[in-house]
Design a protein around this motif. Structure first.
Motif, PDB file in Angstrom:
ATOM      1  N   ALA A 121       0.828  -1.206   0.000  1.00 49.79           N
ATOM      2  CA  ALA A 121       0.000   0.000   0.000  1.00 49.79           C
ATOM      3  C   ALA A 121       0.865   1.259   0.000  1.00 49.79           C
ATOM      4  O   ALA A 121       0.598   2.219  -0.733  1.00 49.79           O
ATOM      5  CB  ALA A 121      -0.929  -0.005   1.214  1.00 49.79           C
ATOM      6  N   LEU A 122       1.906   1.275   0.817  1.00 46.63           N
ATOM      7  CA  LEU A 122       2.741   2.478   0.919  1.00 46.63           C
ATOM      8  C   LEU A 122       3.394   2.827  -0.413  1.00 46.63           C
ATOM      9  O   LEU A 122       3.526   4.005  -0.763  1.00 46.63           O
ATOM     10  CB  LEU A 122       3.807   2.290   1.998  1.00 46.63           C
ATOM     11  N   THR A 123       3.793   1.821  -1.176  1.00 46.62           N
ATOM     12  CA  THR A 123       4.463   2.102  -2.444  1.00 46.62           C
ATOM     13  C   THR A 123       3.521   2.679  -3.505  1.00 46.62           C
ATOM     14  O   THR A 123       3.989   3.136  -4.559  1.00 46.62           O
ATOM     15  CB  THR A 123       5.134   0.840  -3.019  1.00 46.62           C
ATOM     16  N   GLN A 124       2.231   2.710  -3.227  1.00 43.85           N
ATOM     17  CA  GLN A 124       1.319   3.385  -4.158  1.00 43.85           C
ATOM     18  C   GLN A 124       1.635   4.883  -4.224  1.00 43.85           C
ATOM     19  O   GLN A 124       1.347   5.543  -5.227  1.00 43.85           O
ATOM     20  CB  GLN A 124      -0.141   3.167  -3.741  1.00 43.85           C
ATOM     21  N   LEU A 125       2.232   5.421  -3.164  1.00 42.02           N
ATOM     22  CA  LEU A 125       2.607   6.836  -3.170  1.00 42.02           C
ATOM     23  C   LEU A 125       3.656   7.106  -4.238  1.00 42.02           C
ATOM     24  O   LEU A 125       3.676   8.181  -4.843  1.00 42.02           O
ATOM     25  CB  LEU A 125       3.136   7.250  -1.792  1.00 42.02           C
ATOM     26  N   GLN A 126       4.530   6.146  -4.477  1.00 43.50           N
ATOM     27  CA  GLN A 126       5.516   6.312  -5.544  1.00 43.50           C
ATOM     28  C   GLN A 126       4.846   6.329  -6.912  1.00 43.50           C
ATOM     29  O   GLN A 126       5.249   7.083  -7.805  1.00 43.50           O
ATOM     30  CB  GLN A 126       6.552   5.183  -5.472  1.00 43.50           C
ATOM     31  N   ARG A 127       3.814   5.524  -7.068  1.00 41.12           N
ATOM     32  CA  ARG A 127       3.062   5.546  -8.326  1.00 41.12           C
ATOM     33  C   ARG A 127       2.398   6.898  -8.532  1.00 41.12           C
ATOM     34  O   ARG A 127       2.432   7.456  -9.638  1.00 41.12           O
ATOM     35  CB  ARG A 127       1.994   4.441  -8.332  1.00 41.12           C
ATOM     36  N   VAL A 128       1.804   7.422  -7.470  1.00 41.53           N
ATOM     37  CA  VAL A 128       1.157   8.733  -7.556  1.00 41.53           C
ATOM     38  C   VAL A 128       2.176   9.814  -7.903  1.00 41.53           C
ATOM     39  O   VAL A 128       1.942  10.680  -8.762  1.00 41.53           O
ATOM     40  CB  VAL A 128       0.440   9.076  -6.239  1.00 41.53           C
ATOM     41  N   ALA A 129       3.333   9.779  -7.224  1.00 44.46           N
ATOM     42  CA  ALA A 129       4.366  10.781  -7.481  1.00 44.46           C
ATOM     43  C   ALA A 129       4.826  10.724  -8.933  1.00 44.46           C
ATOM     44  O   ALA A 129       5.051  11.764  -9.580  1.00 44.46           O
ATOM     45  CB  ALA A 129       5.547  10.570  -6.539  1.00 44.46           C
ATOM     46  N   ARG A 130       4.978   9.512  -9.461  1.00 38.99           N
ATOM     47  CA  ARG A 130       5.392   9.359 -10.848  1.00 38.99           C
ATOM     48  C   ARG A 130       4.352   9.933 -11.797  1.00 38.99           C
ATOM     49  O   ARG A 130       4.680  10.666 -12.742  1.00 38.99           O
ATOM     50  CB  ARG A 130       5.627   7.878 -11.149  1.00 38.99           C
ATOM     51  N   GLN A 131       3.085   9.623 -11.558  1.00 42.56           N
ATOM     52  CA  GLN A 131       2.025  10.126 -12.424  1.00 42.56           C
ATOM     53  C   GLN A 131       1.902  11.647 -12.336  1.00 42.56           C
ATOM     54  O   GLN A 131       1.657  12.319 -13.347  1.00 42.56           O
ATOM     55  CB  GLN A 131       0.697   9.456 -12.064  1.00 42.56           C
ATOM     56  N   SER A 132       2.071  12.188 -11.153  1.00 40.98           N
ATOM     57  CA  SER A 132       2.036  13.634 -10.990  1.00 40.98           C
ATOM     58  C   SER A 132       3.160  14.295 -11.778  1.00 40.98           C
ATOM     59  O   SER A 132       2.976  15.331 -12.423  1.00 40.98           O
ATOM     60  CB  SER A 132       2.143  13.993  -9.502  1.00 40.98           C
ATOM     61  N   THR A 133       4.335  13.696 -11.737  1.00 37.93           N
ATOM     62  CA  THR A 133       5.476  14.223 -12.477  1.00 37.93           C
ATOM     63  C   THR A 133       5.225  14.180 -13.982  1.00 37.93           C
ATOM     64  O   THR A 133       5.547  15.129 -14.710  1.00 37.93           O
ATOM     65  CB  THR A 133       6.743  13.431 -12.127  1.00 37.93           C
ATOM     66  N   LEU A 134       4.641  13.086 -14.464  1.00 35.56           N
ATOM     67  CA  LEU A 134       4.332  12.981 -15.889  1.00 35.56           C
ATOM     68  C   LEU A 134       3.317  14.036 -16.312  1.00 35.56           C
ATOM     69  O   LEU A 134       3.444  14.638 -17.389  1.00 35.56           O
ATOM     70  CB  LEU A 134       3.792  11.576 -16.208  1.00 35.56           C
ATOM     71  N   LEU A 135       2.317  14.275 -15.484  1.00 37.11           N
ATOM     72  CA  LEU A 135       1.309  15.283 -15.811  1.00 37.11           C
ATOM     73  C   LEU A 135       1.936  16.674 -15.821  1.00 37.11           C
ATOM     74  O   LEU A 135       1.637  17.508 -16.682  1.00 37.11           O
ATOM     75  CB  LEU A 135       0.157  15.211 -14.806  1.00 37.11           C
ATOM     76  N   ARG A 136       2.825  16.913 -14.868  1.00 36.48           N
ATOM     77  CA  ARG A 136       3.529  18.191 -14.808  1.00 36.48           C
ATOM     78  C   ARG A 136       4.388  18.390 -16.058  1.00 36.48           C
ATOM     79  O   ARG A 136       4.401  19.473 -16.656  1.00 36.48           O
ATOM     80  CB  ARG A 136       4.381  18.239 -13.545  1.00 36.48           C
ATOM     81  N   SER A 137       5.079  17.345 -16.466  1.00 38.93           N
ATOM     82  CA  SER A 137       5.924  17.427 -17.657  1.00 38.93           C
ATOM     83  C   SER A 137       5.102  17.666 -18.916  1.00 38.93           C
ATOM     84  O   SER A 137       5.595  18.245 -19.890  1.00 38.93           O
ATOM     85  CB  SER A 137       6.740  16.141 -17.819  1.00 38.93           C
ATOM     86  N   ALA A 138       3.866  17.231 -18.911  1.00 34.54           N
ATOM     87  CA  ALA A 138       2.978  17.443 -20.048  1.00 34.54           C
ATOM     88  C   ALA A 138       2.401  18.851 -20.082  1.00 34.54           C
ATOM     89  O   ALA A 138       1.653  19.196 -21.006  1.00 34.54           O
ATOM     90  CB  ALA A 138       1.842  16.417 -20.023  1.00 34.54           C
ATOM     91  N   GLY A 139       2.730  19.670 -19.087  1.00 37.17           N
ATOM     92  CA  GLY A 139       2.250  21.048 -19.056  1.00 37.17           C
ATOM     93  C   GLY A 139       0.802  21.189 -18.654  1.00 37.17           C
ATOM     94  O   GLY A 139       0.146  22.181 -19.003  1.00 37.17           O
ATOM     95  N   LEU A 140       0.293  20.197 -17.895  1.00 40.35           N
ATOM     96  CA  LEU A 140      -1.109  20.223 -17.474  1.00 40.35           C
ATOM     97  C   LEU A 140      -1.206  20.520 -15.983  1.00 40.35           C
ATOM     98  O   LEU A 140      -0.449  19.972 -15.185  1.00 40.35           O
ATOM     99  CB  LEU A 140      -1.773  18.877 -17.780  1.00 40.35           C
ATOM    100  N   PRO A 141      -2.137  21.381 -15.588  1.00 38.57           N
ATOM    101  CA  PRO A 141      -2.233  21.784 -14.178  1.00 38.57           C
ATOM    102  C   PRO A 141      -2.940  20.761 -13.311  1.00 38.57           C
ATOM    103  O   PRO A 141      -3.768  19.975 -13.785  1.00 38.57           O
ATOM    104  CB  PRO A 141      -3.036  23.088 -14.242  1.00 38.57           C
TER     105      PRO A 141
END
Length: 450
Positions: A121-141
């Motif tokens: 369960a705790l490692t799901q935070l790493q998945r979230v962080a990765r997805q957030s970074t990808l969205l940020r890199s895509a220029g989306l708020p």
């Protein structure tokens, strides 16, 4: 304690329309990856109680006419906790936002990671962080809305990691949940209002205003043009001051209590604006106004000194604003007005030098155009940190100086009577700055400059 909205009630409050999306559900052992006895029964009770299959639902939504992807936590489902299937849904929501080129709005209410699934369960935070970074890199708020409660890893990833963080009044917000924090902890530090005061939240918004505020934020944050935004117009000069005849007259005009300040300039410049608040490091500087506004149908970001000595939190907030505007393709307007950087012991302990350096780096590093107008005092490096090297203008009631005339006279061991003469020698008048090539021009009170 704030009212605890269900996931769907939160969606109803925030959106005008919502179409739920579904990710493929993975097959998992009945008692979870740890074989936790009773876990299957707990999930069954949660499904019966809430009508939901997991602690998160997501889909495409309309918010006051703005399309976005919305995810919403159901706190009634095992405390809105994050398990492996929750991670699947969160990842799918981020992916949907990227594929549809839409902003992501997270309506968060969670107690953290799910104990019954342990480290999985705790490692799901790493998945979230990765997805957030990808969205940020895509220029989306990304916009987060903190409901009651928002604690643990959900706060430390989806919440605190968003570009704009809004909170509902009275919501419990903090990394430590109510059952694990120290017994003598100040409860105000774990409330939305306390987090606002500490610089971790941009605004506290009543439920009844949430949809309208979200709609405006979505419009502003989606208003950039990554292929090359035009520079922000230079604001008209406010007030009736003429060009000063002497250096000391320039200083006196800039220090006059009747001179228009940053808030007046921003109100005159924008059709409407919304502020971001705080440095995300525990500090807020009321003397630095930052945010996004709409002018003539397009978005402009702003960072404006309000006439006080700028504190470390102010520089860090401005740097955060600049980098967000750069990522979203939004031009920036900065207003310079400070006697200088705060130089008291508290400012030094809070990292004043590093904060100023980071603000210099942010101005120098962004790819979007930065337009600067000096509207009052330009006190040394504390003012220069916010100024554009190539697009700076000055008002008639302003000055910009390497040092305050009084301090220069003291360093040169001149008497008090020599302060005015020293001001003339410093070449700090608006017209001096233009002559030196440090400012493009003096603004007119009648029309903005391109």
């Amino acid at each position: 304690m704030a009212d605890r909205l269900s996931a769907r009630a939160a969606i109803e409050a925030a959106t005008s329309a919502f179409t739920e999306l579904h990710a493929p559900e993975r097959e998992t052992a009945a008692e979870g990856p740890l074989g936790w006895e009773g876990y299957a029964a707990s999930r069954a009770r949660a499904r019966e109680r809430t009508g939901e299959q997991e602690s998160v639902i997501y889909g495409e939504a309309d918010v006051a006419g703005r399309a976005c992807v919305v995810l919403s936590f159901e706190f009634g489902f095992l405390g809105g906790s994050l398990g492996e299937r929750t991670g699947d849904r969160l990842e799918a929501a981020y992916r949907a936002a990227r594929e549809r080129r839409l902003p992501l709005v997270s309506l968060i209410a969670t107690g953290g990671s799910r104990m019954q699934e342990g480290m999985v369960a705790l490692t799901q935070l790493q998945r979230v962080a990765r997805q957030s970074t990808l969205l940020r890199s895509a220029g989306l708020p990304q916009i987060a809305v903190l409901r009651d409660p928002t604690t643990g890893g959900g706060w430390a990833t989806l919440g605190a990691g968003a570009d704009v963080v809004l909170a509902l009044p009275g919501a419990q917000v903090g990394f430590a949940g109510s059952r694990v924090r120290p017994a003598d902890a100040d409860p105000a530090a774990y409330a939305a209002e306390g987090q606002l005061a500490a610089g971790a939240v941009d605004a506290v918004v009543p439920v009844g205003q949430l949809r309208g505020v979200l709609g405006r934020w979505l419009g502003l944050l989606s208003g950039g043009t990554p292929d090359g935004p035009a520079p922000a117009e230079v604001p008209c000069a406010l007030g009736g001051a003429g060009l000063p005849g002497t250096g000391w007259e320039a200083v006196s005009q800039a220090r006059a209590s009747s001179r228009p300040r940053a808030a007046a300039y921003l109100d005159a410049y924008f059709d409407f604006r919304l502020g971001v608040s705080g440095d995300r490091c525990g500090g807020v500087d009321p003397g630095m106004l930052c945010g996004f506004g709409e002018r003539g149908g397009r978005t402009v970001a702003y960072a404006a000194q309000a006439g006080t000595a700028t504190r470390p939190a102010g520089y860090r907030t401005a740097a955060r604003l600049l980098r967000l505007a750069d990522r979203l393709g939004v031009p920036v307007l900065t207003l310079v007005d400070t006697p200088g950087a705060a130089n008291d012991a508290a400012a030094e302990r809070a990292g004043q030098g590093a904060a100023i350096a980071d603000c210099f780096a942010a101005v120098a590093g962004v790819g979007v155009p930065v337009t600067t107008l000096v509207i009052g005092e330009g006190g040394s490096g504390g003012a220069l940190a916010l100024a554009s090297p190539g697009r700076t203008w000055v008002t008639p009631s302003s000055y910009f100086s390497v040092i305050a005339p009084e301090l220069a006279a003291a360093i040169l061991k001149r008497g008090v009577g020599a302060v005015r003469t020293t001001a003339d020698q410093l070449g700090l008048r608006p017209q001096d700055l233009v002559s030196l090539g440090l400012a493009r021009g003096v603004t007119s009170p009648t029309r903005p400059l391109p």
